[in-house]
Design a protein around this motif. Structure first.
Motif, short mmCIF file in Angstrom:
data_model
loop_
_atom_site.label_atom_id
_atom_site.label_comp_id
_atom_site.label_asym_id
_atom_site.label_seq_id
_atom_site.Cartn_x
_atom_site.Cartn_y
_atom_site.Cartn_z
N ARG B 200 -95.69 -3.58 -9.36
CA ARG B 200 -95.07 -4.22 -10.53
C ARG B 200 -93.68 -3.70 -10.90
O ARG B 200 -92.84 -4.48 -11.36
CB ARG B 200 -96.01 -4.11 -11.73
CG ARG B 200 -97.07 -5.18 -11.69
CD ARG B 200 -98.08 -4.99 -12.80
NE ARG B 200 -98.91 -6.18 -12.97
CZ ARG B 200 -100.07 -6.18 -13.59
NH1 ARG B 200 -100.54 -5.07 -14.12
NH2 ARG B 200 -100.75 -7.30 -13.72
N PRO B 210 -92.84 -11.93 -11.67
CA PRO B 210 -93.01 -11.08 -12.85
C PRO B 210 -94.34 -10.32 -12.81
O PRO B 210 -95.27 -10.72 -12.11
CB PRO B 210 -92.99 -12.07 -14.02
CG PRO B 210 -93.45 -13.36 -13.44
CD PRO B 210 -92.97 -13.36 -12.00
N PRO B 211 -94.45 -9.21 -13.56
CA PRO B 211 -95.65 -8.37 -13.52
C PRO B 211 -96.95 -9.14 -13.71
O PRO B 211 -97.95 -8.84 -13.06
CB PRO B 211 -95.44 -7.40 -14.69
CG PRO B 211 -93.99 -7.38 -14.95
CD PRO B 211 -93.43 -8.69 -14.50
N GLU B 212 -96.93 -10.16 -14.60
CA GLU B 212 -98.17 -10.89 -14.88
C GLU B 212 -98.59 -11.78 -13.71
O GLU B 212 -99.66 -12.37 -13.75
CB GLU B 212 -98.05 -11.70 -16.19
CG GLU B 212 -96.97 -12.77 -16.20
CD GLU B 212 -95.63 -12.27 -16.73
OE1 GLU B 212 -95.31 -11.07 -16.56
OE2 GLU B 212 -94.88 -13.09 -17.29
N GLN B 213 -97.74 -11.88 -12.68
CA GLN B 213 -98.10 -12.66 -11.50
C GLN B 213 -98.32 -11.76 -10.27
O GLN B 213 -98.25 -12.23 -9.14
CB GLN B 213 -97.07 -13.76 -11.26
CG GLN B 213 -97.25 -14.90 -12.27
CD GLN B 213 -96.07 -15.83 -12.41
OE1 GLN B 213 -95.66 -16.16 -13.54
NE2 GLN B 213 -95.51 -16.26 -11.32
N GLN B 254 -107.72 -13.11 -12.38
CA GLN B 254 -106.41 -13.04 -13.02
C GLN B 254 -105.72 -14.39 -13.19
O GLN B 254 -104.95 -14.57 -14.12
CB GLN B 254 -105.52 -12.06 -12.24
CG GLN B 254 -104.39 -11.51 -13.08
CD GLN B 254 -103.80 -10.25 -12.48
OE1 GLN B 254 -104.51 -9.43 -11.92
NE2 GLN B 254 -102.50 -10.10 -12.59
#
Lengths: 336, 336
Positions: B200, B210-213, B254
């Protein structure tokens, strides 16, 4: 030569310019009424002031879009959680549906209590009983089959007090808030103690929150090939409890960034609000929804078993979190 | 009265119109060269044809934007994984940094092997040794401290063969592919067996993800208040292994949607490609990157210990996955 990278860059700049215009229009309009179901009280002012502070170009508290992450608890923050969590109502109904295949349930707890609607006996079966009830009704099928079961149930189930589908018992002021944050460049996430696969089938339609932005508790799943078809099979084993100190852990696992705004309503949200607001930066928003409207919904805080708000209410005064008084701050609770 | 909802709707429609124009321009330009580092071979044609099929208005295989999810393995698919995974190189370097505080490591495996660079002895310590090495170097600090350690290491570490920072050893054709998919309305996710918090800190800058992906393996973390500051503390305990049959599980946990395109390079990606492509729908894309370029990178498949491609290569022929021949299909491997 016009390289592909340059094209991407111009396209991005173009999009940004358009976004800037839209934000300007949004901001101009917002000054007339961004949140029509909210009364003009201190709570609304605090929320709007925060959003303007972090989105205003040139503001000392400006935060770039990718870092605008807002997290929302679900039960009691976005929809009704009293007298029992919607997901528990689902589990109790499932027990009734499955009972003909399990004649022994008539004499076995917690199923006997569930079938008889005896909430006192159910509570007496404790956490062990509750876990057994959840595993029996939530495991033993594929994820896609479970999704269909949830969707079908929500289409027909009705809240006993309001006589409406549960998905209509979402708080209209909060639905406006979700849209308002998104219109201001935020990604909105649900961070709930409830089951992640119980929420995902309807969260996009009802809240505008896509599945990848839903975080919740989960049971373990297993990849299985069934007749050359890959499936995910739900096992009767806890994977993760997304509640209390688990919420920052779930946020870190799934988002990987610290939110800048957090909305909750109970002690289960305490650590999420701490994680969000106590990072040293000034522009952070913590909000607690306080259930004060017995006439239109329910009034409860320190003494309830469902959604208790006690430690977090004390913490709010110290940490400077906004406490929303549902009765005073909202014009109405549900969409009429 | 002009309601807020109407405004949101017009804003959205406006954005959609702009997006449509951009997509048209993108599509027109794409016809000249969407992927300049790719040779005009069957692999490129298969990928472009899939994207046009699912994005073309009126196409029978059209898929709406929110459902355009593409997943990419990292090691060996987006960046170099030979002769050892970058994360293992990181762990070995960390052992050297921490060694002065652990004089006993000079005589204890797997640390002795790590300090002496004895890969044979390290391999002999087996999975147990590897887990011990990872836990010692990846746990026992907060998440934000770990992030800084990773960032600092990447800034100074160099690949021994190419003498370049590891973040420059990403495959340029794949970086173009990530951008091409995003320009066509896809959300791109990394789904790696590597550590989620190892990726990340740099994935957004290097890949635009991005981190959430980012989805990956993880150790457990614990929420702790340290002097009124909330932290997440990394514990020496495995939380989740995002590899092989774990990849569809991680994707479901996720993302909560089934991807429509998947890219991998080894047997660790087999189940992810099955989960993505064998759902009954016609328009699905499975791609395997086959390491065939010994001159510019490495050549390996069935006989390597790192990134073995054996079962998945057999499966590709049956399932109709695209196998990218790095030597024949790519003009160059890295950005010059």
């Amino acid at each position: 030569m016009f390289a592909f990278q340059d094209f991407i860059k111009s396209a991005r700049d173009g999009t940004l310019a358009v976004a800037a215009v839209l934000l300007f229009v949004a901001s101009a309009y917002a000054q007339s009424d961004p949140l029509p179901s909210w009364n003009d009280t201190a709570s609304k002012a605090a929320i709007v002031s925060f959003v303007e502070k972090v989105t205003g170009q040139g503001s000392p508290d400006f935060i770039p879009e990718p870092e605008r992450v807002a997290v929302f608890d679900n039960d009691g923050t976005l929809w009704v959680e009293h007298p029992i969590y919607v997901q528990l109502a689902f589990a109790l109904d499932r027990v009734k549906v499955l009972a003909p295949q399990h004649p022994e349930w008539k004499e076995t707890q917690p199923f006997k209590a569930a079938l008889e609607g005896d909430m006192k006996a159910l509570a007496a079966s404790g956490e062990k009983g509750l876990v057994e009830l959840i595993m029996t009704t939530h495991a033993g099928m594929t994820s896609s089959d479970f999704q269909k079961i949830v969707t079908d149930w929500l289409a027909s189930a009705r809240d006993p007090k309001f006589k409406r589908p549960y998905t209509e018992l979402v708080y209209q002021p909060m639905v406006e808030l979700l849209a308002y944050f998104r219109a201001n460049g935020f990604k909105t996430f649900i961070v709930s103690g409830g089951g992640i696969e119980f929420m995902r089938p309807w969260a996009e339609k009802v809240y505008g929150v896509p599945p990848e932005q839903v975080i919740g508790s989960s049971i373990k799943t297993e990849f299985r090939m069934q007749d050359d078809t890959p499936t995910l099979y739900r096992l009767p084993e806890v994977n993760f409890i997304d509640d209390k100190a688990g919420k920052p852990v779930g946020i870190n696992q799934q988002i990987g960034r610290r939110p800048i705004a957090a909305f909750g309503n109970s002690d289960g949200d305490l650590e999420m609000l701490q994680w969000t607001t106590m990072a040293g930066a000034p522009a952070r928003l913590g909000v607690l929804i306080h259930h004060t409207d017995a006439e239109h919904e329910y009034a409860y805080d320190r003494d309830t078993e469902v959604g208790r708000l006690d430690k977090a209410l004390d913490a709010a005064a110290i940490a400077g979190w906004t406490v929303v008084d549902m009765k005073a701050d909202w014009k109405h609770v549900f969409k009429d």
